[in-house]
Write an enzyme that holds these catalytic residues in place. Structure first.
Site, PDB file in Angstrom:
ATOM      1  N   ARG A 245       2.360  -6.579   9.289  1.00 36.60           N
ATOM      2  CA  ARG A 245       1.626  -5.433   9.846  1.00 36.60           C
ATOM      3  C   ARG A 245       2.144  -5.054  11.224  1.00 36.60           C
ATOM      4  NH1 ARG A 245      -4.005  -7.615   7.383  1.00 36.60           N
ATOM      5  NH2 ARG A 245      -4.145  -6.276   5.538  1.00 36.60           N
TER       6      ARG A 245
ATOM      7  N   THR B 182      -5.642  -7.277  10.453  1.00 34.77           N
ATOM      8  CA  THR B 182      -5.907  -6.015   9.737  1.00 34.77           C
ATOM      9  C   THR B 182      -5.464  -4.816  10.563  1.00 34.77           C
ATOM     10  OG1 THR B 182      -7.820  -7.044   8.698  1.00 34.77           O
ATOM     11  CG2 THR B 182      -7.729  -4.644   8.632  1.00 34.77           C
TER      12      THR B 182
ATOM     13  N   PHE C 169     -15.795   3.438   6.478  1.00 28.51           N
ATOM     14  CA  PHE C 169     -14.415   3.807   6.164  1.00 28.51           C
ATOM     15  C   PHE C 169     -14.132   3.835   4.662  1.00 28.51           C
ATOM     16  CE2 PHE C 169     -14.418  -0.805   7.102  1.00 28.51           C
ATOM     17  CZ  PHE C 169     -13.889  -1.313   5.917  1.00 28.51           C
TER      18      PHE C 169
ATOM     19  N   ARG D 236      -2.067 -14.447   4.482  1.00 28.24           N
ATOM     20  CA  ARG D 236      -2.803 -13.804   5.580  1.00 28.24           C
ATOM     21  C   ARG D 236      -2.053 -13.990   6.902  1.00 28.24           C
ATOM     22  NH1 ARG D 236      -7.407 -11.757   4.280  1.00 28.24           N
ATOM     23  NH2 ARG D 236      -8.418 -11.888   6.311  1.00 28.24           N
TER      24      ARG D 236
ATOM     25  N   LYS E  28       0.823  -1.219   0.000  1.00 26.60           N
ATOM     26  CA  LYS E  28       0.000   0.000   0.000  1.00 26.60           C
ATOM     27  C   LYS E  28       0.861   1.274   0.000  1.00 26.60           C
ATOM     28  CE  LYS E  28      -3.983  -2.203   2.193  1.00 26.60           C
ATOM     29  NZ  LYS E  28      -5.072  -2.025   3.192  1.00 26.60           N
TER      30      LYS E  28
ATOM     31  N   HIS F 100      -2.298  -5.501   1.530  1.00 29.20           N
ATOM     32  CA  HIS F 100      -3.611  -6.131   1.356  1.00 29.20           C
ATOM     33  C   HIS F 100      -3.370  -7.544   0.860  1.00 29.20           C
ATOM     34  CE1 HIS F 100      -7.654  -7.040  -0.115  1.00 29.20           C
ATOM     35  NE2 HIS F 100      -7.052  -7.512  -1.193  1.00 29.20           N
TER      36      HIS F 100
ATOM     37  N   ASN G 248      -2.127   0.137   6.623  1.00 34.06           N
ATOM     38  CA  ASN G 248      -1.651  -1.129   7.196  1.00 34.06           C
ATOM     39  C   ASN G 248      -0.741  -1.916   6.242  1.00 34.06           C
ATOM     40  OD1 ASN G 248      -3.630  -2.019   5.480  1.00 34.06           O
ATOM     41  ND2 ASN G 248      -4.713  -3.284   6.965  1.00 34.06           N
TER      42      ASN G 248
END
Ligand code: CMP
Length: 140
Positions: free
Chosen positions: A104, A93, A59, A87, A11, A117, A114
């Protein structure tokens, strides 16, 4: 367990802080093979379409605004059980809930910024991969 593919996005908070190499190293150390990768700057329309399932969430506008605030790196990751494996290495998250050693926990700034994705299941992985990549772009 079958070899599968999942979509990953590094991100804008990660590209801004020059973390793409460190995050890729963590993904590869977890056994995920980067079989396609491209650095892009999402348009508002693209971010809205990609995150369409979250449209009704409070959000959503902030998420779209954040995801278009800088470049991202979109990737296809391949491994046995790639969706779950990615994951696991990403962590929760919300970085406040992420386990030690996860991407993260190490790098995320907030639940929004964060860092990464990852697809949440095989069906979303197929949809998300085809959103960014043609079959010929993926070299396993
Ligand atoms: P991601 O896996 O990219 O999917 C949707 C994103 O929305 C999520 O990661 C978070 O970065 C972001 N987000 C922002 N606020 C929230 C929230 N309250 N709950 C869940 N996701 C959120």
């Amino acid at each position: 367990m079958a070899v599968e593919r999942t979509l990953s996005i590094l991100k804008p908070d990660a590209t801004r802080r020059n973390l793409t190499g460190r995050i890729n190293a963590a993904l590869e150390a977890a056994g995920l093979r980067i079989v396609a990768q491209r650095r892009i700057w999402l348009s508002t329309a693209e971010a809205e379409a990609f995150y369409g399932e979250h449209k009704a969430r409070g959000f959503f506008r902030d998420l779209v605004s954040f995801m278009t605030s800088g470049p991202v790196v979109v990737q296809v990751l391949e491994a046995e059980g790639a969706v779950a494996r990615n994951r696991e290495v990403m962590g929760a998250t919300n970085p406040a809930n992420a386990a030690e050693g996860t991407i993260r926990k190490l790098f995320a700034e907030s639940i929004e910024a964060n860092s990464v994705h990852g697809s949440d299941g095989p069906e979303s992985a197929a949809r998300e991969i085809s959103f960014f990549f043609a079959a010929v772009d993926i070299v396993g």
